[in-house]
Design an enzyme around this catalytic site. Sequence first.
Site, PDB file in Angstrom:
ATOM      1  N   ASN A   1      -3.943  -6.126  15.519  1.00 23.98           N
ATOM      2  CA  ASN A   1      -2.702  -5.775  16.212  1.00 23.98           C
ATOM      3  C   ASN A   1      -1.526  -5.552  15.268  1.00 23.98           C
ATOM      4  O   ASN A   1      -0.381  -5.917  15.586  1.00 23.98           O
ATOM      5  CB  ASN A   1      -2.342  -6.848  17.249  1.00 23.98           C
ATOM      6  CG  ASN A   1      -3.387  -6.970  18.336  1.00 23.98           C
ATOM      7  OD1 ASN A   1      -3.871  -5.972  18.849  1.00 23.98           O
ATOM      8  ND2 ASN A   1      -3.750  -8.200  18.687  1.00 23.98           N
TER       9      ASN A   1
ATOM     10  N   GLU B   1       2.144   2.427  13.525  1.00 22.39           N
ATOM     11  CA  GLU B   1       2.742   3.433  12.656  1.00 22.39           C
ATOM     12  C   GLU B   1       2.522   3.091  11.184  1.00 22.39           C
ATOM     13  O   GLU B   1       2.382   3.985  10.345  1.00 22.39           O
ATOM     14  CB  GLU B   1       4.246   3.555  12.946  1.00 22.39           C
ATOM     15  CG  GLU B   1       4.568   4.167  14.304  1.00 22.39           C
ATOM     16  CD  GLU B   1       4.129   5.621  14.417  1.00 22.39           C
ATOM     17  OE1 GLU B   1       3.950   6.282  13.367  1.00 22.39           O
ATOM     18  OE2 GLU B   1       3.965   6.104  15.551  1.00 22.39           O
ATOM     19  N   SER B   2       2.490   1.796  10.874  1.00 20.21           N
ATOM     20  CA  SER B   2       2.242   1.388   9.493  1.00 20.21           C
ATOM     21  C   SER B   2       0.772   1.520   9.132  1.00 20.21           C
ATOM     22  O   SER B   2       0.432   1.934   8.025  1.00 20.21           O
ATOM     23  CB  SER B   2       2.714  -0.063   9.295  1.00 20.21           C
ATOM     24  OG  SER B   2       4.096  -0.172   9.526  1.00 20.21           O
TER      25      SER B   2
ATOM     26  N   ASN C   1      -3.289   0.380  -3.464  1.00 18.43           N
ATOM     27  CA  ASN C   1      -3.173  -0.810  -2.635  1.00 18.43           C
ATOM     28  C   ASN C   1      -3.440  -2.038  -3.494  1.00 18.43           C
ATOM     29  O   ASN C   1      -4.359  -2.040  -4.307  1.00 18.43           O
ATOM     30  CB  ASN C   1      -4.182  -0.754  -1.480  1.00 18.43           C
ATOM     31  CG  ASN C   1      -4.248  -2.044  -0.689  1.00 18.43           C
ATOM     32  OD1 ASN C   1      -5.031  -2.940  -1.007  1.00 18.43           O
ATOM     33  ND2 ASN C   1      -3.434  -2.134   0.340  1.00 18.43           N
TER      34      ASN C   1
ATOM     35  N   ARG D   1      -3.491  -6.481  -2.820  1.00 23.06           N
ATOM     36  CA  ARG D   1      -3.374  -7.448  -1.730  1.00 23.06           C
ATOM     37  C   ARG D   1      -3.966  -8.803  -2.149  1.00 23.06           C
ATOM     38  O   ARG D   1      -4.785  -8.892  -3.065  1.00 23.06           O
ATOM     39  CB  ARG D   1      -4.086  -6.941  -0.478  1.00 23.06           C
ATOM     40  CG  ARG D   1      -5.569  -6.684  -0.699  1.00 23.06           C
ATOM     41  CD  ARG D   1      -6.213  -5.912   0.441  1.00 23.06           C
ATOM     42  NE  ARG D   1      -7.616  -5.649   0.170  1.00 23.06           N
ATOM     43  CZ  ARG D   1      -8.061  -4.618  -0.541  1.00 23.06           C
ATOM     44  NH1 ARG D   1      -7.207  -3.746  -1.050  1.00 23.06           N
ATOM     45  NH2 ARG D   1      -9.350  -4.445  -0.763  1.00 23.06           N
TER      46      ARG D   1
ATOM     47  N   HIS E   1      -3.318   7.358  -3.745  1.00 26.97           N
ATOM     48  CA  HIS E   1      -3.300   6.151  -2.914  1.00 26.97           C
ATOM     49  C   HIS E   1      -3.374   4.943  -3.835  1.00 26.97           C
ATOM     50  O   HIS E   1      -4.040   4.974  -4.872  1.00 26.97           O
ATOM     51  CB  HIS E   1      -4.507   6.155  -1.967  1.00 26.97           C
ATOM     52  CG  HIS E   1      -4.943   4.786  -1.528  1.00 26.97           C
ATOM     53  ND1 HIS E   1      -5.985   4.101  -2.143  1.00 26.97           N
ATOM     54  CD2 HIS E   1      -4.471   3.962  -0.559  1.00 26.97           C
ATOM     55  CE1 HIS E   1      -6.139   2.935  -1.561  1.00 26.97           C
ATOM     56  NE2 HIS E   1      -5.238   2.808  -0.602  1.00 26.97           N
TER      57      HIS E   1
ATOM     58  N   ARG F   1       1.237  -3.177  13.235  1.00 23.40           N
ATOM     59  CA  ARG F   1       2.073  -2.061  13.711  1.00 23.40           C
ATOM     60  C   ARG F   1       1.336  -0.746  13.468  1.00 23.40           C
ATOM     61  O   ARG F   1       1.022  -0.395  12.334  1.00 23.40           O
ATOM     62  CB  ARG F   1       3.411  -2.075  12.974  1.00 23.40           C
ATOM     63  CG  ARG F   1       4.363  -0.953  13.374  1.00 23.40           C
ATOM     64  CD  ARG F   1       5.697  -1.142  12.657  1.00 23.40           C
ATOM     65  NE  ARG F   1       6.657  -0.117  13.005  1.00 23.40           N
ATOM     66  CZ  ARG F   1       6.893   0.972  12.269  1.00 23.40           C
ATOM     67  NH1 ARG F   1       6.207   1.164  11.150  1.00 23.40           N
ATOM     68  NH2 ARG F   1       7.803   1.848  12.648  1.00 23.40           N
TER      69      ARG F   1
ATOM     70  N   SER G   1       0.849  -1.191   0.000  1.00 20.97           N
ATOM     71  CA  SER G   1       0.000   0.000   0.000  1.00 20.97           C
ATOM     72  C   SER G   1       0.881   1.236   0.000  1.00 20.97           C
ATOM     73  O   SER G   1       1.993   1.221   0.549  1.00 20.97           O
ATOM     74  CB  SER G   1      -0.923   0.015   1.221  1.00 20.97           C
ATOM     75  OG  SER G   1      -0.171   0.089   2.419  1.00 20.97           O
TER      76      SER G   1
END
Length: 313
Positions: free
Chosen positions: A270, A274-275, A114, A116, A112, A272, A98
Amino acid sequence: MSDGPLRMRIASLIESLHDETTAYFGELDGGGAFREDRWSRPGGGGGVSRVMSDGRTFEKAGVNRSVVEGTIPGAMAQRLGGQIGGVEEAGFFVTGMSLVLHPRSPMVPTVHLNVRYFELSGPDGAPIDAWFGGGTDLTPTWPHRDDPVHFHRALAAVCGRHHPSFYPRFKSWCDHYFVNAHRHEERRGIGGIFFDHLRPGEAGLDAEALLAFVMDVGQVLPEAYGPLVRRHRDQPYGERERRFQLLRRGRYVEFNLVHDRGTLFGLQTNARIESVLMSLPPLAAWEYAPEFAPGSPEAELLAMLEPRDWIAG
């Protein structure tokens, strides 16, 4: 589709795409550098976050990849669109890339993207569902009407190489996804394409054909977005344009924190933090009930947000 070698091959392709994308935007910025952070997730997997702060062209640019696995409640898997029957707890595997680029200049639009791959497994570890998702959208903060025309034509060309139905379907999906419903259905930007839950058999395509499409989308920005950056980044601007840019960034933040599926999934598993919150701009503003005169550039930008046929120009 969901055998081990395929999921690992997809993860390897995502890694290569991440490296290529970071290199491209580092060069396009013309002065900034990406900081790299490698992280592990409690419960399984991890990722690589690359963030540029205070670059020449990009005030903040984030390009992340991850390979994350673990277990989630069956109800959550179903909310994500998984087809799992009555399984109470499902294993999951997801890998993707992303990016969000917030330019310094209000003349240059935010973008933007992304891509996946998501896989769910039952209690015995056997895969029970798998799909692809992704997309890209453009968020201008000044009304350059040629920009969305160029962006959408590039996306239509990519989609058209894989199936004639993809661009009209995924454009409409994007038009109705990136919406601040709490702001009277105000669109975040001028759209692009968005897709999810693409499984083998979609439009008659097998897993390999869908993978080829998703990787093509992942490589579209040098054609769709790069020319817009070079066109506008040296144009002059002042306090008025900067003020409006910060207000529009505020609406961008609202969507990502209130409505975005990816943010919600990251917070619930859960990942990260900051990511997960990499997509937020370094600066934004929320003025009380701002008003813009009819015919002003600000009013013209807001009118541009309504869905339309950009291919026609």
